[in-house]
Design an enzyme around this catalytic site. Structure first.
Site, PDB file in Angstrom:
ATOM      1  N   CYS A 211       0.834  -1.188   0.000  1.00 12.21           N
ATOM      2  CA  CYS A 211       0.000   0.000   0.000  1.00 12.21           C
ATOM      3  C   CYS A 211       0.875   1.246   0.000  1.00 12.21           C
ATOM      4  CB  CYS A 211      -0.872   0.042   1.260  1.00 12.21           C
ATOM      5  SG  CYS A 211      -2.101  -1.244   1.370  1.00 12.21           S
ATOM      6  N   GLY A 212       0.306   2.352  -0.427  1.00  8.77           N
ATOM      7  CA  GLY A 212       0.997   3.632  -0.335  1.00  8.77           C
ATOM      8  C   GLY A 212       0.115   4.607   0.418  1.00  8.77           C
TER       9      GLY A 212
END
Lengths: 290, 413
Positions: free
Chosen positions: B52-53
């Site tokens: 994820c970012g």
């Protein structure tokens, strides 16, 4: 009027308004896959690529194309977050200049070239690197030199967590990481070979090293300029005074690091170093032996 | 998605091609969704770069920034997600209704909407309601009905229930999420809202026309779902009152945290681990009145070996904290950004198993999974640093910027 049938009322109305998917793509294109390549300007043996907004895959293809055409220096301008720069490139006498913050896994699997980053670097630089030199003028992130097999990494500033994890050496292959600033926890975790030097230069309120230094370490050596407390160490390592051979090696590596980064080596070498080394090369040798 | 994995333009549907389960059906999917597992070479071509970012930006002086800033920052981390979730939270975005609780709702169908409106009208004063503005964007499909309600609570209702306004809202959110089929509250805070769904973050942001909002705090998230399905309600941020959480990682202690939270009336209904972090912050910050610093030390507490090395006062404090809040300890790898009425907090797990970078430029604090995502919107920050594991990065709004915080309300009351 409210429909009486439950099944009619349960028909979703959201997608019906607009169909399965829109037609117009999102406007913002930073970081998006794209075939648009960066503008290349050649000046003799040097080539510049304007990397602004160029997708990492396209940029790396351009670099390889220029290397194939015999360019000796590739200068990448306006780099921001492009991953895998210099990854897997096998070439001697090639310099890659990175102006900006490169993305993760810079110089991964690299075999020979010199990469110079004029800014901070992100995580995973020199991942499984084989040969060559990586110079970072700013800080570098976590897992520098993960499984590194050879070559050198010189970071001027601080580094993050798990630096030098799984570093290894064999025969001619002997990786070296020198850090001008400070390092966080798990420095040299599971280290199996090679050398790391931590200098702790400059003023900072940060401690020189975090905890769990050399946890699982069973080969190689870490030299630290300054003192390390027992509670910072992993169970597999101890701090000893460097031998005359160690001192000669420290001088050699620090002198080269200072030449690259413009520090005064006499001043850097004027403070005592400690040597962190594992008790044994086979800490888990008896773990599964009955 | 169509059965053949092609969208209506005849192109390969990337969300069916890039399933997180490697071509196997996602949990809960129908057998008709099953697509053949791709051959080795095709699979290699479709290799997903995972993780994820997240990002967060907060102007402590209360300067309001366009949501496009968060959009651009998240877009630069496109490759961290896989298109199965994107979202943003903005603060200070509703100056016309700064004191109203704004419910951003996701409805599966009209029945869910009717039922929810019946519930809301019965328990709140609806000041205003409207569809959440959106537009067609390629890649966004099957969106639920998106509606927002600006709500007040009448004094009679508060007197009758003997609850604080915040507790009243928490009860209502739990009611809607757990009892009304097909209705989910995306956010329920004052002067804030969450904009989330299934898609890449830059598509979701464009879909919600984020560039038309201005706020003093923004957080953003691009999702790479690992353990739980990618669905509209499951996209980040997870919100309760004015607390919003974007999260990269896994909460391995989810079971313990969830059972602990149940004792305080929080019911986990979003089918993902992240929501416990939101509820824990609400419990610790709002209900137990802990400071942000101490709350973060309860969630990512120091190791016993480090507590043993502390001076007596600290040793007693952290020993007590671990003893009292043992079940609130977050275990496993995580980096989270908490948006709240008073500002923004970024926190990583105790041994830094997820990336987090921070920067400051004047009164503005930036955090992101990658430094390049900060540089995308702030090319030359005055200061960049790597936050320490378990040490929060805190941005606090100056006094008087946001009068619609729980703390400000409680001070008046």
């Amino acid at each position: 009027m409210t429909p009486s049938s439950e099944s009619v009322r349960r028909v979703p109305t959201g997608p019906a308004r607009r169909g399965p998917t829109g037609i117009e793509p999102a406007r913002i294109t930073a970081g998006q896959p794209g075939l648009e390549s960066g503008l290349v300007t050649r000046d003799g043996d040097t080539a510049h690529i304007d990397a602004r907004g160029v997708y990492y895959k396209t940029l790396n293809e351009q670099i390889r194309e220029l290397v194939g055409a015999g360019v000796s220096t590739v200068a990448l301008d306006n780099v921001n977050g492009q991953r895998y720069i210099g990854a897997g490139i096998s070439a001697d006498h090639l310099t890659i200049l990175v102006n900006g913050v490169p993305g993760n896994d810079l110089a991964a699997f690299m075999d020979g070239p010199t990469v110079i980053v004029d800014d901070n670097a992100q995580d995973g630089i020199a991942n499984t690197m084989n040969r060559g030199l990586v110079v970072v003028r700013g800080d570098a992130g976590d897992v520098v030199g993960y499984g590194m097999r050879g070559g050198r990494v010189y970071v001027r500033g601080d580094v993050g967590y798990r630096v030098g994890i799984h570093m290894k050496a064999y025969g001619e292959q002997h990786p070296v990481i020198v850090i001008g600033g400070r390092a966080r926890d798990f420095f040299g975790e599971y280290m199996a070979g090679g050398e790391m030097i931590l200098l702790g230069l400059g003023d900072s309120s940060e401690p020189l090293l975090g905890s769990y230094v050399g946890t699982g370490m069973h080969g190689g050596v870490i030299y630290v300029r300054g003192s390390v407390q027992g509670h910072q160490l992993g169970k597999e390592v101890s701090v000893v005074d460097p031998s005359p051979e160690d001192t000669a090696r420290i001088e050699e590596l620090v002198t080269d690091f200072c030449r690259v980064h413009g520090f005064d080596e006499t001043e850097v070498l004027s403070q005592p170093f400690g040597k962190i080394a594992p008790f044994t090369h086979r800490p888990y040798g008896k773990l599964y032996a009955y | 998605m169509s059965a053949r994995g092609l969208n209506r333009f005849g192109e390969a549907d990337r969300r069916s091609a890039r399933r997180p389960y490697g071509g196997l059906p996602a949990p809960g999917s129908r057998s008709s969704d099953l697509v053949p597992r791709p051959a080795y070479t095709a699979e290699a071509e479709e290799r997903i770069l995972g993780g994820c970012g997240l990002m967060g930006v907060c102007d402590e002086s209360g300067g309001r920034m366009s949501g496009e800033l968060a959009l651009r920052s998240m877009s630069s981390m496109h490759d961290r997600g896989n298109g199965l979730g994107g979202g943003f939270a903005g603060y200070g975005i509703y100056p016309d209704f700064p004191y109203a609780f704004c419910f951003h709702m996701l409805f599966n169908d009209d029945v869910a909407k009717d039922d929810t409106e019946y519930y809301l009208a019965r328990h709140f004063v609806i000041l205003h309601h409207e569809p959440i503005p959106s537009k067609s964007v390629r890649g966004i499909e099957d969106e639920p009905i998106l509606w927002r309600y600006f709500l007040e609570i009448s004094d009679e209702r508060l007197a009758e229930t003997q609850l604080s306004a915040e507790d009243y809202v928490v009860h209502s959110v739990m009611d809607v999420n757990n009892h009304i089929k097909g209705a989910f509250v995306a956010s329920s805070g004052r002067n804030m809202g969450a904009f989330k769904g299934v898609g890449f973050p830059e598509e979701i942001g464009e879909f919600y026309r984020l560039d038309e909002y201005r706020g003093w705090t923004w957080t953003g998230h691009g999702r790479f779902p690992t353990n739980t399905p990618g669905w509209w309600g499951g996209a980040h941020p997870f919100c309760l009152l004015d607390y919003s959480i974007v999260h990269n990682g896994e909460i391995s202690s989810y079971g313990i945290n969830q059972r602990y939270l149940e004792m305080f009336g929080y019911k986990c209904s979003m089918r993902t681990d992240t929501e416990v972090v939101t509820y824990l912050f609400d419990l610790l910050l709002r209900r137990h009145g802990l400071s942000v610093e101490i709350a973060c030390k309860a969630l990512a507490s120091p190791f016993w070996k480090d507590i043993d090395l502390m001076e007596k006062d600290d040793r007693q404090l952290y020993t007590a904290l671990r003893a009292v809040y043992g079940p609130a300890l977050l275990n496993g790898p995580f980096a989270v950004v908490l948006g709240m009425g008073e500002g923004m907090v970024a926190l990583s797990d105790r041994i830094k198993l997820r990336p987090l970078a921070a920067a400051r430029m004047g009164t503005t604090v930036y955090v992101a999974s990658e430094e390049s995502a900060i540089r995308e919107i702030c090319p030359k920050p005055e200061l960049t640093w790597m936050p320490r594991a378990g040490e929060p990065v805190i941005a606090r709004l100056e006094d008087g910027v946001n009068l619609a915080t729980s703390a400000a309300y409680n001070a008046v009351a």
